[in-house]
Design an enzyme around this catalytic site. Structure first.
Site, short mmCIF file in Angstrom:
data_model
loop_
_atom_site.label_atom_id
_atom_site.label_comp_id
_atom_site.label_asym_id
_atom_site.label_seq_id
_atom_site.Cartn_x
_atom_site.Cartn_y
_atom_site.Cartn_z
N ASP A 1 0.82 -1.21 0.00
CA ASP A 1 0.00 0.00 0.00
C ASP A 1 0.86 1.26 0.00
O ASP A 1 0.44 2.32 0.47
CB ASP A 1 -0.94 0.01 1.22
CG ASP A 1 -0.18 -0.07 2.53
OD1 ASP A 1 1.05 -0.27 2.52
OD2 ASP A 1 -0.83 0.07 3.60
N HIS B 1 24.67 3.60 -18.59
CA HIS B 1 23.62 3.83 -17.58
C HIS B 1 23.88 3.00 -16.32
O HIS B 1 22.97 2.43 -15.74
CB HIS B 1 22.24 3.52 -18.16
CG HIS B 1 21.75 4.57 -19.11
ND1 HIS B 1 20.68 4.38 -19.94
CD2 HIS B 1 22.20 5.82 -19.37
CE1 HIS B 1 20.49 5.47 -20.68
NE2 HIS B 1 21.41 6.35 -20.34
N ASP C 1 27.53 11.41 -13.10
CA ASP C 1 26.47 11.97 -13.94
C ASP C 1 25.26 12.15 -13.05
O ASP C 1 24.62 11.17 -12.64
CB ASP C 1 26.17 11.04 -15.11
CG ASP C 1 25.26 11.67 -16.17
OD1 ASP C 1 24.48 12.57 -15.81
OD2 ASP C 1 25.33 11.24 -17.33
N ASP D 1 21.54 18.71 -15.41
CA ASP D 1 22.15 17.48 -15.93
C ASP D 1 23.64 17.73 -16.09
O ASP D 1 24.07 18.41 -17.01
CB ASP D 1 21.50 17.10 -17.26
CG ASP D 1 21.83 15.69 -17.70
OD1 ASP D 1 22.65 15.03 -17.03
OD2 ASP D 1 21.28 15.25 -18.72
N HIS E 1 26.94 7.45 -27.70
CA HIS E 1 25.66 8.06 -27.36
C HIS E 1 25.50 9.43 -28.01
O HIS E 1 26.42 9.95 -28.66
CB HIS E 1 25.49 8.16 -25.83
CG HIS E 1 26.56 8.95 -25.14
ND1 HIS E 1 26.60 10.33 -25.13
CD2 HIS E 1 27.63 8.56 -24.41
CE1 HIS E 1 27.62 10.75 -24.43
NE2 HIS E 1 28.28 9.69 -23.98
N HIS F 1 20.69 17.00 -25.74
CA HIS F 1 19.24 16.91 -25.69
C HIS F 1 18.70 18.16 -25.01
O HIS F 1 19.40 18.83 -24.25
CB HIS F 1 18.77 15.64 -24.96
CG HIS F 1 19.29 15.50 -23.55
ND1 HIS F 1 18.76 16.19 -22.47
CD2 HIS F 1 20.30 14.74 -23.04
CE1 HIS F 1 19.41 15.86 -21.37
NE2 HIS F 1 20.35 14.99 -21.68
N HIS G 1 15.08 14.85 -20.41
CA HIS G 1 15.01 14.83 -21.87
C HIS G 1 13.72 15.57 -22.24
O HIS G 1 12.66 14.97 -22.39
CB HIS G 1 15.00 13.39 -22.39
CG HIS G 1 16.27 12.66 -22.07
ND1 HIS G 1 16.29 11.39 -21.55
CD2 HIS G 1 17.56 13.03 -22.18
CE1 HIS G 1 17.54 11.01 -21.35
NE2 HIS G 1 18.33 11.99 -21.72
N GLU H 1 27.35 16.93 -24.06
CA GLU H 1 27.93 15.86 -23.24
C GLU H 1 28.74 14.86 -24.05
O GLU H 1 28.35 13.71 -24.22
CB GLU H 1 26.82 15.14 -22.47
CG GLU H 1 25.62 14.70 -23.30
CD GLU H 1 24.55 14.04 -22.44
OE1 GLU H 1 24.86 13.11 -21.70
OE2 GLU H 1 23.39 14.49 -22.54
N TYR I 1 35.03 6.35 -24.16
CA TYR I 1 34.93 5.17 -23.31
C TYR I 1 35.86 4.09 -23.86
O TYR I 1 35.73 3.67 -25.02
CB TYR I 1 33.48 4.66 -23.27
CG TYR I 1 32.51 5.79 -22.94
CD1 TYR I 1 32.24 6.14 -21.62
CD2 TYR I 1 31.91 6.53 -23.96
CE1 TYR I 1 31.39 7.19 -21.32
CE2 TYR I 1 31.06 7.58 -23.68
CZ TYR I 1 30.81 7.91 -22.35
OH TYR I 1 29.97 8.96 -22.06
N ARG J 1 33.38 11.36 -19.36
CA ARG J 1 32.27 12.14 -19.92
C ARG J 1 32.23 13.48 -19.21
O ARG J 1 32.35 13.54 -17.97
CB ARG J 1 30.94 11.41 -19.77
CG ARG J 1 29.76 12.19 -20.34
CD ARG J 1 28.52 11.32 -20.58
NE ARG J 1 27.88 10.82 -19.38
CZ ARG J 1 27.89 9.54 -19.00
NH1 ARG J 1 28.54 8.63 -19.73
NH2 ARG J 1 27.26 9.16 -17.90
N GLU K 1 29.83 17.13 -19.16
CA GLU K 1 28.52 17.62 -19.61
C GLU K 1 28.17 18.92 -18.91
O GLU K 1 28.21 19.00 -17.68
CB GLU K 1 27.46 16.56 -19.29
CG GLU K 1 26.04 16.98 -19.64
CD GLU K 1 25.03 15.91 -19.27
OE1 GLU K 1 23.91 15.97 -19.78
OE2 GLU K 1 25.38 15.02 -18.46
#
Length: 446
Positions: free
Chosen positions: A41, A246, A263, A274, A355, A359, A366, A384, A388, A397, A399
């Site tokens: 619940d 991810h 990230d 972001d 990638h 965006h 996004h 970004e 890799y 990375r 960004e």
């Protein structure tokens, strides 16, 4: 709400912009999101439907907004429907908005409870020449979970089969792509809170701390600065984990000699930041790590300069790909022979940068967009780039969030450290509290 109250003029302005795009004689109906079951619940924390929030500022479940600019009943041209509270609800769930409070938040004058408005809503629908409905039109996402908007759309089709139906999302995409000054202030607040969390992390990370401890430091800084929490599930990825795009397990120790990819971004007043950064766990980049880091940084700086009115996402991505290709050649990761023989649809650089580059950003990480529209002043994009290298256990990375203006791109993260030397300097100014989990000395800015 944790965040400071937003002036209702923002939502009044957004509604005016929306109704200008509607066909004559039509109405638009927007629903709040569902409370999503978590277990038994228990529900997940509520997150408002972006379209409803954009047009009303109401951050509460069981809410409807009706816009009918040509309605012959003048007091029904804007109508807000909210949940009726009770003593039982107050005891178990706490405070819910009353009519006066909802009126003050939204700027909508006519506010009714849902349980007293069914007859009026039916009358308005019968007066309308068509109905705009809001459904998720993200072209990169499909879900088997049926939303409140979809259920409502189905009920409208069944009950009013002769009515013309129109899509609200193309209008919302057109409007939400261009951020107004009040929205930019909210995004600046997101950036400031995110910057504070990153500086906290720079003072905390060292060999032996756990990835989830780093996540906890970020969360602490977000909540103490009135953020709702994370804009998305944070990535804290050391070493080879950084090559999992991810990765969200965040359960390994941060090891000496590795680079930690971060990230994350805060959510404040339903707006989002972001950020990506890559930092040396021991506070010093190796020569190879520094070379890859600076290559990614050069791509970011050159790509950022192309976020200008009139450019397109396709051309911008293509030109940035050429810059990345040059950097990968310089690092010895691809050869000129591979470039000469590459498939244009799958260029050689994609092996190490797989990638997307950018965006839209706003009420969604996004954010809503018309993907093939030229860039315009007021749009906010991420930038970004990343490289890799699984064989080296290295992923970098970087960004930042960029506002497009007629005078050139404005980096909303300009105050967040990004140069390799600056990162190293800040990581060497640490205090020394003890981490009970790592079993060794770590540090924190607070």
């Amino acid at each position: 709400m944790r965040y400071q109250a937003i002036h209702p003029e923002l939502f009044q302005m957004n509604r005016k912009r929306f109704v200008r795009e509607m066909k004559p004689g039509t109405m638009a109906i927007f629903n709040s999101n569902d409370l999503m079951p978590r277990t038994g619940d228990i529900f997940y924390p509520f997150r408002q439907n972006a379209g409803l929030f954009y047009l009303s500022g109401i951050d509460q479940e069981d809410t409807m907004l009706v816009l009918f600019p040509d309605c012959p009943k003048e007091d029904c041209r804007e109508l807000l429907l909210i949940r009726r509270t009770s003593e039982q609800i107050k005891i178990w769930e706490g405070h819910k908005l009353g009519k006066d409070e909802a009126r003050a938040v939204s700027g909508v004058e006519k506010v009714l409870f849902l349980d007293e408005s069914e007859g009026l809503l039916n009358e308005l629908i019968l007066l309308a020449g068509g109905i705009y409905l809001n459904t998720n039109e993200n072209d990169r996402f499909e879900t088997p979970v049926e939303t409140r908007d979809y259920r409502y759309a189905r009920s409208i089709r069944e009950r009013y089969p002769a009515h013309a139906l129109y899509r609200a999302q193309p209008i919302l995409k057109k409007l939400q792509m261009i951020k107004s000054p009040p929205e930019l202030e909210l995004l600046a607040q997101c950036a400031a809170i995110t910057a504070s969390a990153f500086r906290r992390v720079l003072g905390f990370v060292r060999p032996g701390v756990m990835e989830f401890e780093v996540e906890a430091e970020i969360t602490h800084e977000f909540i103490r600065n009135r953020a709702t929490g994370h804009a998305y599930q944070p990535i804290v990825a050391g070493g080879k984990n950084a090559c999992i795009l991810h990765y969200v397990d965040n359960n390994r120790p941060c090891l000496d000699g590795e680079v930690l990819l971060l990230d994350f971004g805060c959510e404040y007043a339903n707006y989002n930041a972001d950020l990506s950064r890559s930092i040396p766990v021991n506070g010093v980049f190796s020569d190879r790590q520094r070379a890859v880091y600076n290559a990614v940084l050069r791509v970011l700086k050159e790509a950022r300069a192309m976020l200008v009115p009139g450019n397109t996402l396709e051309e911008y991505t293509k030109e940035a790909g050429k810059i990345m290709e040059s950097e990968l050649l310089g690092l010895g990761l691809i050869s000129r022979e591979e470039v000469a023989q590459q498939d244009d649809k799958k260029p050689a650089y994609k092996k190490f940068f797989m990638h997307g580059l950018s965006h839209h950003l706003g009420l969604d990480v996004h954010d809503l967009c018309l993907r093939y529209e030229p860039f315009r002043a007021g749009m906010v994009f991420t930038c970004e780039p990343g490289i890799y290298i699984p064989e080296e256990g290295l992923g970098i990375r970087l960004e930042n969030d960029i506002l497009i203006t007629d005078e050139g791109p404005v980096d909303l993260f300009a105050g967040i450290p990004i140069e390799a030397e600056e990162i190293e300097d800040l990581m060497h100014t640490k205090s020394d509290p003890v981490s009970p989990l790592a079993g060794q000395v770590v540090s924190s800015t607070n």
